[in-house]
Design an enzyme around this catalytic site. Sequence first.
Site, PDB file in Angstrom:
ATOM      1  N   SER A 269      -0.681   1.723 -27.667  1.00 45.81           N
ATOM      2  CA  SER A 269      -1.361   2.646 -26.922  1.00 45.81           C
ATOM      3  C   SER A 269      -0.644   3.867 -26.846  1.00 45.81           C
ATOM      4  O   SER A 269      -0.268   4.697 -27.633  1.00 45.81           O
ATOM      5  CB  SER A 269      -1.843   1.950 -25.684  1.00 45.81           C
ATOM      6  N   THR A 270      -0.492   4.427 -25.469  1.00 39.17           N
ATOM      7  CA  THR A 270      -0.018   5.683 -25.226  1.00 39.17           C
ATOM      8  C   THR A 270       1.423   5.745 -25.634  1.00 39.17           C
ATOM      9  O   THR A 270       2.503   4.904 -25.472  1.00 39.17           O
ATOM     10  CB  THR A 270       0.056   5.757 -23.596  1.00 39.17           C
TER      11      THR A 270
ATOM     12  N   HIS B 252      -4.625   2.374 -29.888  1.00 43.50           N
ATOM     13  CA  HIS B 252      -5.931   2.798 -28.989  1.00 43.50           C
ATOM     14  C   HIS B 252      -6.200   4.240 -29.217  1.00 43.50           C
ATOM     15  O   HIS B 252      -5.482   5.208 -28.827  1.00 43.50           O
ATOM     16  CB  HIS B 252      -5.490   2.516 -27.325  1.00 43.50           C
TER      17      HIS B 252
ATOM     18  N   MET C 111       0.189   1.930 -21.950  1.00 46.24           N
ATOM     19  CA  MET C 111      -0.447   1.639 -20.537  1.00 46.24           C
ATOM     20  C   MET C 111      -1.216   0.485 -20.387  1.00 46.24           C
ATOM     21  O   MET C 111      -1.740   0.114 -21.432  1.00 46.24           O
ATOM     22  CB  MET C 111      -1.280   2.621 -20.151  1.00 46.24           C
TER      23      MET C 111
ATOM     24  N   ASP D 187      -3.256  -4.628 -22.281  1.00 47.77           N
ATOM     25  CA  ASP D 187      -3.840  -5.218 -23.413  1.00 47.77           C
ATOM     26  C   ASP D 187      -2.933  -5.444 -24.611  1.00 47.77           C
ATOM     27  O   ASP D 187      -2.021  -4.990 -24.845  1.00 47.77           O
ATOM     28  CB  ASP D 187      -4.828  -3.929 -24.088  1.00 47.77           C
TER      29      ASP D 187
END
Length: 363
Positions: free
Chosen positions: A182-183, A208, A301, A304
């Site tokens: 993600s991030t 993401h 973050m 997930d």
Amino acid sequence: MQTIKVMIVDDSAVVRQVLSASLGEDAGIEVIATAPDPIFALEKMQKTWPDVIVLDVEMPRMDGVTFLKKIMSTRPTPVIICSTLTERGSETAMQVLAAGAFAIVTKPTTALRQFLLESAGELIHAIRAAAKANLKRLGPARPLAPLGPGPAKLSADVMLAPADHSQAMAQTTENIVAIGTSTGGTQALEVVLTALPRVCPGLVIVQHMPEKFTAAFAQRLNSLCQIEVKEAAHGDRVMAGRALIAPGGKHMMLRRNGAQYAVDVVEGPPVSRHCPSVDVLFRSAARFAGRNAVGIIMTGMGDDGAKGLKEMHDAGAWTVGQDEDSCVVYGMPKEAVKLGAVDRVLALKNIPEAILGRISRKG
């Protein structure tokens, strides 16, 4: 608790006024300055450097992309892009991501004041995450993920039943690698994928990103990598030398066709607050690949992918978590480690070699 110092750089007085007021209502955030363009911003930053910058793209004297590159090359600082241009097409969005933007908030061209008021909570959430980002570890020009969705938290059960391992072959020459991030993930994926040779296992990836971003992201990686990188389409085969990236706004699940693997790309509700969801991909890998898979969870973050990686681990897959020092945000790998889902913790730079070494040992 130390407050997060924020600077707003936007040529719209309305935006500066509304954002200053909205962010100022949060006790943990202090808007230390606003500026109508980057030149004024640079002057103010010589006195007090912000922890996070909220930045427009289209401004007089210096555009936001140029300013972003300047910041990242001199003193890397989390920057959240708040612009109308990111909606017009993926080119501008990919430019700011490639230049190192932490997140993107797309402003509408109408009803701007109302949108800013309604989006204050999302922006505050992004600012808090940005302030914790480990940017110094990656150097300048880090492309990072845009803001993820924030609906009610559902599990992978809404998309796929838990693995019973009856559909995973005990052993096959077709090995797959499933990656979730993600991030900070767009740059992390670039590091991993550009290091892989043409002869490597097939990869399935969830990064993401919202709709319209993943296609451009995949095209950019494809131009940089020896392997083929593409946005996944329903029915695409997972094959050696190819990486399939889940489309924004849809879930991607692995399935088995004989001794081969393909992907299903389907509509569905957000799982673990994301669509695509890493948990959905990892569960499908546990169900249909089992010990023939490698699972890798990287910077991001939230949590997930943590439960899905545990399912892969329990199904016999070899699992890897990116280490804290090389993560921009040590969230997802941390949660996976807590669950006992990770066999090996590795620095980002060591992940490509580990993938190739593990697959060659299995072969």
